[in-house]
Every structure is written in C-alpha cells, then in structure tokens.
Design a protein around this motif. Structure first.
Motif, PDB file in Angstrom:
ATOM      1  N   ALA A   1       0.822  -1.211   0.000  1.00 45.50           N
ATOM      2  CA  ALA A   1       0.000   0.000   0.000  1.00 45.50           C
ATOM      3  C   ALA A   1       0.856   1.261   0.000  1.00 45.50           C
ATOM      4  CB  ALA A   1      -0.944  -0.007   1.201  1.00 45.50           C
ATOM      5  N   SER A   2       1.869   1.309   0.834  1.00 46.91           N
ATOM      6  CA  SER A   2       2.680   2.521   0.954  1.00 46.91           C
ATOM      7  C   SER A   2       3.389   2.854  -0.354  1.00 46.91           C
ATOM      8  CB  SER A   2       3.709   2.359   2.080  1.00 46.91           C
ATOM      9  OG  SER A   2       3.070   2.249   3.326  1.00 46.91           O
ATOM     10  N   SER A   3       3.956   1.854  -1.020  1.00 46.32           N
ATOM     11  CA  SER A   3       4.685   2.124  -2.263  1.00 46.32           C
ATOM     12  C   SER A   3       3.729   2.569  -3.365  1.00 46.32           C
ATOM     13  CB  SER A   3       5.479   0.889  -2.700  1.00 46.32           C
ATOM     14  OG  SER A   3       4.621  -0.215  -2.918  1.00 46.32           O
ATOM     15  N   ARG A   4       2.537   1.972  -3.423  1.00 49.37           N
ATOM     16  CA  ARG A   4       1.569   2.402  -4.448  1.00 49.37           C
ATOM     17  C   ARG A   4       1.122   3.837  -4.196  1.00 49.37           C
ATOM     18  NH1 ARG A   4      -0.168  -2.847  -3.463  1.00 49.37           N
ATOM     19  NH2 ARG A   4      -1.810  -2.110  -2.062  1.00 49.37           N
ATOM     20  N   CYS A   5       0.803   4.135  -2.942  1.00 51.12           N
ATOM     21  CA  CYS A   5       0.351   5.482  -2.617  1.00 51.12           C
ATOM     22  C   CYS A   5       1.457   6.502  -2.887  1.00 51.12           C
ATOM     23  CB  CYS A   5      -0.095   5.531  -1.156  1.00 51.12           C
ATOM     24  SG  CYS A   5      -1.004   7.017  -0.716  1.00 51.12           S
ATOM     25  N   GLU A   6       2.681   6.173  -2.535  1.00 52.63           N
ATOM     26  CA  GLU A   6       3.801   7.088  -2.763  1.00 52.63           C
ATOM     27  C   GLU A   6       4.005   7.340  -4.251  1.00 52.63           C
ATOM     28  OE1 GLU A   6       8.618   7.410  -1.806  1.00 52.63           O
ATOM     29  OE2 GLU A   6       7.414   5.768  -0.982  1.00 52.63           O
ATOM     30  N   ARG A   7       3.917   6.300  -5.059  1.00 46.75           N
ATOM     31  CA  ARG A   7       4.103   6.468  -6.501  1.00 46.75           C
ATOM     32  C   ARG A   7       3.048   7.406  -7.077  1.00 46.75           C
ATOM     33  NH1 ARG A   7       3.333   1.786 -11.199  1.00 46.75           N
ATOM     34  NH2 ARG A   7       3.592   3.206 -12.992  1.00 46.75           N
ATOM     35  N   LEU A   8       1.798   7.224  -6.655  1.00 48.31           N
ATOM     36  CA  LEU A   8       0.718   8.026  -7.208  1.00 48.31           C
ATOM     37  C   LEU A   8       0.723   9.450  -6.677  1.00 48.31           C
ATOM     38  CD1 LEU A   8      -2.062   5.290  -7.001  1.00 48.31           C
ATOM     39  CD2 LEU A   8      -1.011   6.192  -9.078  1.00 48.31           C
ATOM     40  N   SER A   9       1.358   9.670  -5.539  1.00 51.82           N
ATOM     41  CA  SER A   9       1.389  10.997  -4.919  1.00 51.82           C
ATOM     42  C   SER A   9       2.517  11.876  -5.441  1.00 51.82           C
ATOM     43  CB  SER A   9       1.537  10.851  -3.399  1.00 51.82           C
ATOM     44  OG  SER A   9       0.498  10.081  -2.858  1.00 51.82           O
TER      45      SER A   9
ATOM     46  N   ALA B   1      -4.732   2.094  -7.320  1.00 53.28           N
ATOM     47  CA  ALA B   1      -4.073   2.510  -6.086  1.00 53.28           C
ATOM     48  C   ALA B   1      -4.100   1.415  -5.035  1.00 53.28           C
ATOM     49  CB  ALA B   1      -4.734   3.778  -5.546  1.00 53.28           C
ATOM     50  N   PHE B   2      -5.257   0.794  -4.849  1.00 52.04           N
ATOM     51  CA  PHE B   2      -5.447  -0.204  -3.791  1.00 52.04           C
ATOM     52  C   PHE B   2      -4.822   0.302  -2.492  1.00 52.04           C
ATOM     53  CE2 PHE B   2      -6.021  -4.695  -2.413  1.00 52.04           C
ATOM     54  CZ  PHE B   2      -7.287  -4.864  -2.937  1.00 52.04           C
ATOM     55  N   SER B   3      -5.183   1.537  -2.160  1.00 52.90           N
ATOM     56  CA  SER B   3      -4.658   2.209  -0.967  1.00 52.90           C
ATOM     57  C   SER B   3      -5.536   3.431  -0.722  1.00 52.90           C
ATOM     58  CB  SER B   3      -3.196   2.615  -1.175  1.00 52.90           C
ATOM     59  OG  SER B   3      -3.094   3.635  -2.158  1.00 52.90           O
ATOM     60  N   SER B   4      -5.075   4.325   0.131  1.00 57.78           N
ATOM     61  CA  SER B   4      -5.885   5.474   0.547  1.00 57.78           C
ATOM     62  C   SER B   4      -5.626   6.714  -0.295  1.00 57.78           C
ATOM     63  CB  SER B   4      -5.612   5.775   2.026  1.00 57.78           C
ATOM     64  OG  SER B   4      -4.213   5.871   2.264  1.00 57.78           O
ATOM     65  N   PHE B   5      -5.350   6.539  -1.575  1.00 60.47           N
ATOM     66  CA  PHE B   5      -5.062   7.648  -2.492  1.00 60.47           C
ATOM     67  C   PHE B   5      -6.284   7.976  -3.344  1.00 60.47           C
ATOM     68  CE2 PHE B   5      -4.128   8.951  -6.826  1.00 60.47           C
ATOM     69  CZ  PHE B   5      -3.343  10.088  -6.633  1.00 60.47           C
ATOM     70  N   LEU B   6      -6.578   9.276  -3.470  1.00 60.93           N
ATOM     71  CA  LEU B   6      -7.689   9.755  -4.303  1.00 60.93           C
ATOM     72  C   LEU B   6      -7.207  10.926  -5.149  1.00 60.93           C
ATOM     73  CD1 LEU B   6     -10.776   9.765  -5.016  1.00 60.93           C
ATOM     74  CD2 LEU B   6     -11.054  11.417  -3.150  1.00 60.93           C
ATOM     75  N   ALA B   7      -7.494  10.873  -6.450  1.00 60.96           N
ATOM     76  CA  ALA B   7      -7.209  11.987  -7.359  1.00 60.96           C
ATOM     77  C   ALA B   7      -8.513  12.635  -7.782  1.00 60.96           C
ATOM     78  CB  ALA B   7      -6.430  11.497  -8.575  1.00 60.96           C
ATOM     79  N   TYR B   8      -8.434  13.890  -8.233  1.00 59.54           N
ATOM     80  CA  TYR B   8      -9.615  14.514  -8.830  1.00 59.54           C
ATOM     81  C   TYR B   8      -9.207  15.325 -10.046  1.00 59.54           C
ATOM     82  CZ  TYR B   8      -8.353  18.870  -6.330  1.00 59.54           C
ATOM     83  OH  TYR B   8      -7.707  19.990  -5.857  1.00 59.54           O
ATOM     84  N   VAL B   9     -10.082  15.331 -11.031  1.00 57.49           N
ATOM     85  CA  VAL B   9      -9.883  16.103 -12.256  1.00 57.49           C
ATOM     86  C   VAL B   9     -11.083  17.012 -12.459  1.00 57.49           C
ATOM     87  CG1 VAL B   9      -8.535  14.252 -13.330  1.00 57.49           C
ATOM     88  CG2 VAL B   9     -10.989  14.389 -13.773  1.00 57.49           C
ATOM     89  N   THR B  10     -10.897  18.064 -13.236  1.00 57.28           N
ATOM     90  CA  THR B  10     -12.013  18.938 -13.605  1.00 57.28           C
ATOM     91  C   THR B  10     -12.145  18.968 -15.118  1.00 57.28           C
ATOM     92  OG1 THR B  10     -10.585  20.897 -13.584  1.00 57.28           O
ATOM     93  CG2 THR B  10     -11.773  20.372 -11.548  1.00 57.28           C
ATOM     94  N   ILE B  11     -13.397  18.990 -15.561  1.00 57.99           N
ATOM     95  CA  ILE B  11     -13.708  18.994 -16.995  1.00 57.99           C
ATOM     96  C   ILE B  11     -14.664  20.153 -17.267  1.00 57.99           C
ATOM     97  CG2 ILE B  11     -14.864  17.719 -18.852  1.00 57.99           C
ATOM     98  CD1 ILE B  11     -13.833  15.149 -17.606  1.00 57.99           C
ATOM     99  N   PRO B  12     -14.376  20.995 -18.276  1.00 61.33           N
ATOM    100  CA  PRO B  12     -15.233  22.154 -18.540  1.00 61.33           C
ATOM    101  C   PRO B  12     -16.492  21.781 -19.319  1.00 61.33           C
ATOM    102  CG  PRO B  12     -13.422  22.111 -20.093  1.00 61.33           C
ATOM    103  CD  PRO B  12     -13.195  20.957 -19.155  1.00 61.33           C
TER     104      PRO B  12
END
Length: 575
Positions: free
Chosen positions: A358-366, A403-414
């Motif tokens: 979990a930690s390595s996946r979250c770190e990579r995505l962050s 992610a399979f961890s506590s990581f969340l991304a968000y995007v915006t679309i016009p």
C-alpha cells in the motif's frame, strides 16, 4: 497477530483433487432441493461462526475499538448470509418451475431496445431496511424481453450436465469474496470447488471450513493454503477444469501466460499456458462523476461522506474503491465539495494499511503534482492522500495504476452540464484503466433537468456496475446484481476480467448492473429529494452505529422477523 494457516502439501492437494473429481459426478446429478438443504445447513454454519469470523477480521485489520468494526460484519458474515438466502430462493423457484422467479412485470425495454430486469427490492423487508435502494440488470443488446427468461440458469436446463471441478483463487481483502465466489461456481456453473485461500487472510480458512462443513463433508468443497507455488501447482493440475481469479491483471497474466519475457511473448502471440476456461474479477481505476447542481450545505457534507466512503471503505483495499473524482470545472460547487471531502478525511481515525504494497503504491501516485496527505504514515500506516490531476495528462499514473490504498485523485472537466457529462463519460471510458465499476452523483433536480443526458451517460458507460448516488460496493453486496467487468475482454486483453459472479437470478447474458440510492438521507430526504426512508447507510465510514448494526443485520438475515427488522431500523436511524 493472527497466525497464518499451514501450507498445504502437494500430496494432500492431489488427494483432495481426487475426492473432488468423484464428488463432481454426484453434484451434477444432485436434485435441486437437496442442494437447497445443503445451503440451509451452510446458513446455519455461517451464523454459528459469525462472531468468530468478524472478530478475527477486526483483529487482523487493526479495527478493534473503532466505529469501523461494522465493515467486517457487513462485508463478511452478513454478505454471505444475504447471498445464501437469495440463492436458496432461486433454487426453490427452479425446483418448482424450472427457472428463477422473474415476473414479466419486472422486465422493461429501453427506447434503444435493450432489455432490463429489475432485481431489487424484493419484498417488504427490502423496502423497509433499504428504502430507496434499487437495482437493475441490463442485458446484452439483442436479448429481447421475450427471450430473457430463457437466458437464466442455463446449467439447470442441461439434460446431462457434465461434472466440473473449479479452482477458486481467493481474494485477500474482503472476507466475503472467497465464499461468494465458491457459491457462484457451485450453484450457477455446477462446479465443485477447490478454494485456495489468499495468504493475506488465510486466518479465515478454518472459520470458512467450519461454516461450510456441510459442503466439505459431502466432498463438494476443499481448501488449500500457501503462496504462489501452491496456486501454480493447482492451476496446472489436470483435475482442475476451470479457474476463477480475483486479484490483479498482473496476477492473471502470470497465471495464464507465465512470467518474464517468455510470458510476455506468449501474451503477444495469444498462446496461453493453460487451456482451461478462466473467469476473473481484476479491479479497475474507478471514477466518480459529479453532475453539477444546486446543492445545500448539508448536501455537500453528505456527498463528501459518500465519496470518502467510496474511497476509504476497507481503507481503500477494494477493487472498486473510487480513485478518480471527476468534477465540473465551471461549477461553483467544485471547490466547496473538495473542501468538504478534505474535512471528512481529516476527521477520520487512522487505520493500519494491512494489505501489502500500500505505501509504495500510494507514494508512486502521490509524486505527480502536489498532494495533501492527512493522518499517520509509516510503521504500517499510509496517509489519506488527495491531489489534483490534469485530465489531459496521459502519463499520470493515477489514471492507469490501481491505487489499492488510501489515495484519491480529482480532475475537472469544462462545459455546460450536458456537454460536461458527455466528456466525463468519454474520459472514464477511454482514459481510465478497467471496466468494473463507476459512480455518478446527481441531485434529483439536476437529474430531472437533464434526464435524457443522464440516461445516455448510464447507457454509454462501459462498466459492469454503475451506481447512481450510491457506491458500486452496494452492487457487490446485493447478490441479485451481477458482479464483474463490462463484457468483451479476452485473456490477452483482460482489463477488469471475464465473466460475472453473485448474480442470484443466474442471468447468462447480462451486460451491466445499475444501482440507485437516494441523494439525501432520511429525514432530509423528505424535503424535495424523493422521500426515501434510508438514513445514513451502514456502510458509510462515518456511520456511528456500524459496530452495532452489523451484528443486528446478521441476526435479521438469519431470523427475519418484524422485531429484528425494527431493531436494525432503529440502529440505522442513529447512524
């Protein structure tokens, strides 16, 4: 720390496979009502071990003394008790009439000709305890309403069903997954099962063996324990006719094609190592699409809790944990919703990151862009992390790495609402990895104002489960729904997997399930939101009564009665 199970030796595996092959003949010819009797005995067994089951998982995941204990009751023994009751009802209907009970009044045809079956709610208790929750199963294009019933329960229509032995490679995250996968292979596909437990949660193996002793004693179910070497041995065994995998696409490809450059070459050539039918559920990068609207402050708070639940149920170790939040760039509510989500993330208790990596996946995505990390990190913990991602950045791993961890991304679309919705669907379909589950959040007024556009969005989303104002995890829990990837994947391009499970109506040509829930909880739902009676759902990570309502749900599922239903309802109102 709960001890792992002793590894099963190969000679013991060989003996168990020999027993399964003999039992497969008996299972294929066992009368339906005899199967029902076994399921009822298993229901007794699951109920008997419910506390030991939940307590073992609570201890292993470090949830003792928190309000999150309810997760292990609801996604463990309750989910299996619920499934057993639905399968019993289906088999009893097959025994009476030759087919699962689906009245013609529950089948509709969309304007584009696609047939749709309403599968939930069923009966007064469903309408009381999950008021406002609905589920449909959409069929593959070309299945007419008249043909639909004939596509149900095909194994039970065979005059001389062939004996089959299935290997089920169990998941290590949600406790109900291994027994649910076994039940589906047994009941829908007619295959006796070897369940190979995942080392992450093999502490549940002895509990499962006791719960399902009626199937074990008759020779219809066997268990194996160990790491990849045991899994590899079982996959290659001649006694295994078919395989079901729950895990990652990398695990799938290693099993099907092998590892290293030789495995990659086999995959490119389309020449798998195994010449056996293989079904799978492999996760995805799940989107949550928010439709703009006129929200109140209470709406922002509740939907923030909904989104955080989609992300952090089971601490993010879910194949359909929300990973990319899709927001309208031109909506004034976008920064308010992000702020509300951050507020919920701050308030949650820290919980151990029990699943490996979990930690390595979250770190990579962050590492891409600027992230906000909240809570404890290191020494077995991973911070609750959120960051903005550019929807046009094709290299961002948030769109392609689960992610399979506590990581969340968000995007915006016009774009204005309907254009935005079209673009959001295209982004989810074309840019995000996988096709297992997608969520949509929409205010009832916005849904009415853009009804045709929303309907088109649901139809166009290429996902096996779509949840509107709910989380696709609800589709997992409702056994009436199909659970699996959108159809069309192959072994060489497996995506989120092949085939479905759960599916208590035994549809053989389903395309997707669509789940609906109220936008606002009771009693606020009475004021312009559709008047549903569902309070804050018990699966919310912010529910205050989860640790009490989980045992109460198990009691109700085992002994349904007005008194037990009232107890659940009263606890739910306090959530």
């Amino acid at each position: 720390m709960i001890a792992s199970h002793e590894i099963t030796a190969f000679p013991a595996i060989d003996a168990e496979l020999t027993e399964l092959r003999a039992a497969a003949q008996r299972w294929a010819r066992l009368p339906v009502l005899a199967k029902v009797a076994l399921l009822k005995d298993c229901r007794d067994g699951v109920y008997a071990v419910r506390e030991r089951w939940a307590e073992a998982a609570i201890e292993a995941k470090g949830l003792r003394g928190t309000g999150l204990e309810g997760e292990e009751w609801i996604s463990g023994p309750w989910a299996v008790l619920y499934a057993l009751n639905r399968y019993i009802a289906t088999l009893e209907s097959i025994a009476r009439s030759g087919s699962p009970a689906l009245p013609a009044s529950r089948i509709r045809v969309r304007s584009d000709g696609q047939s749709v079956a309403t599968v939930f709610p069923n009966g007064a208790y469903d309408r009381l305890l999950l008021n406002g929750i609905g589920a449909e199963v959409w069929m593959e294009p070309g299945v007419t309403a008249a043909e639909l019933p004939a596509t149900m329960a095909p194994w039970y229509r065979e005059e001389n069903p062939q004996p089959r032995v299935a290997l089920v490679l169990g998941a290590g995250n949600i406790a109900a997954i291994p027994p649910l996968d076994v039940l589906y292979k047994l009941l829908a596909d007619g295959a006796v099962c070897m369940l190979k437990m995942n080392p992450v949660n093999d502490y549940l193996g002895a509990i499962f063996e006791r719960a399902f002793a009626p199937l074990v004693d008759e020779g219809y179910l066997r268990f194996a324990y160990g790491g990849p070497e045991v899994g590899q041995y079982l996959c290659a065994a001649d006694a295994i006719d078919e395989i079901h995998i729950t895990g990652s696409d990398a695990t799938h490809d290693a099993i099907v094609f092998g590892i290293g450059e030789e495995g990659a070459a086999r995959k490119r050539a389309g020449t798998p190592l195994l010449q056996k039918p293989i079904t799978s559920e492999l996760g995805n990068v799940s989107p949550t699409i928010v439709v703009p609207g006129d929200w109140s402050e209470a709406d922002f708070r509740f939907q923030a809790e909904n989104i955080v639940t989609q992300k952090l149920h089971n601490n993010g170790f879910n194949c359909i944990a929300s990973q990319v939040l899709v927001l309208p760039e031109d909506w004034a509510g976008t920064p308010r919703l992000i702020a509300a989500i951050e507020g919920v993330l701050r308030a949650l208790p820290d919980r151990p990151a029990y699943y490996p990596g979990a930690s390595s996946r979250c770190e990579r995505l962050s590492q891409v862009g600027e992230s906000l990390a909240l809570g404890r990190t290191g020494e077995g913990y991973t911070a609750r992390t959120i960051r903005h991602a550019e929807q046009g950045d094709s290299a961002d791993p948030a769109f392609s790495v689960e992610a399979f961890s506590s990581f969340l991304a968000y995007v915006t679309i016009p774009g204005e609402p309907e254009r935005y919705l079209r673009e959001a669907v295209a982004f989810a379909n074309d840019r995000l990895r996988g096709t297992l589950g997608a969520n949509i959040i929409v205010h009832p007024r916005s849904e009415r104002a853009h009804a045709a556009a929303l309907d088109r969005a649901v139809a166009d989303l290429r996902y096996g489960c779509i949840a509107i104002n709910a989380w696709t995890g609800v589709g997992f829990l409702l056994t009436e729904s199909t659970w699996g990837a959108f159809p069309g994947h192959t072994l060489a391009d497996v995506g989120s997997g092949i085939g479905v499970v759960h599916n208590s109506f035994f549809f053989s040509r389903a395309q997707k399930s669509v789940i609906r829930a109220p936008f606002a909880p009771f009693p606020r739902s009475l004021f312009g939101y559709g008047a549903a009676l569902l309070p804050k759902p018990p699966w919310f990570v912010t529910n205050k009564t989860g640790a009490s309502i989980g045992p109460a749900l198990c009691e109700f599922e085992y002994r349904p009665s007005p008194v037990n239903a009232l107890r659940v309802a009263l606890l739910a109102m306090r959530g």
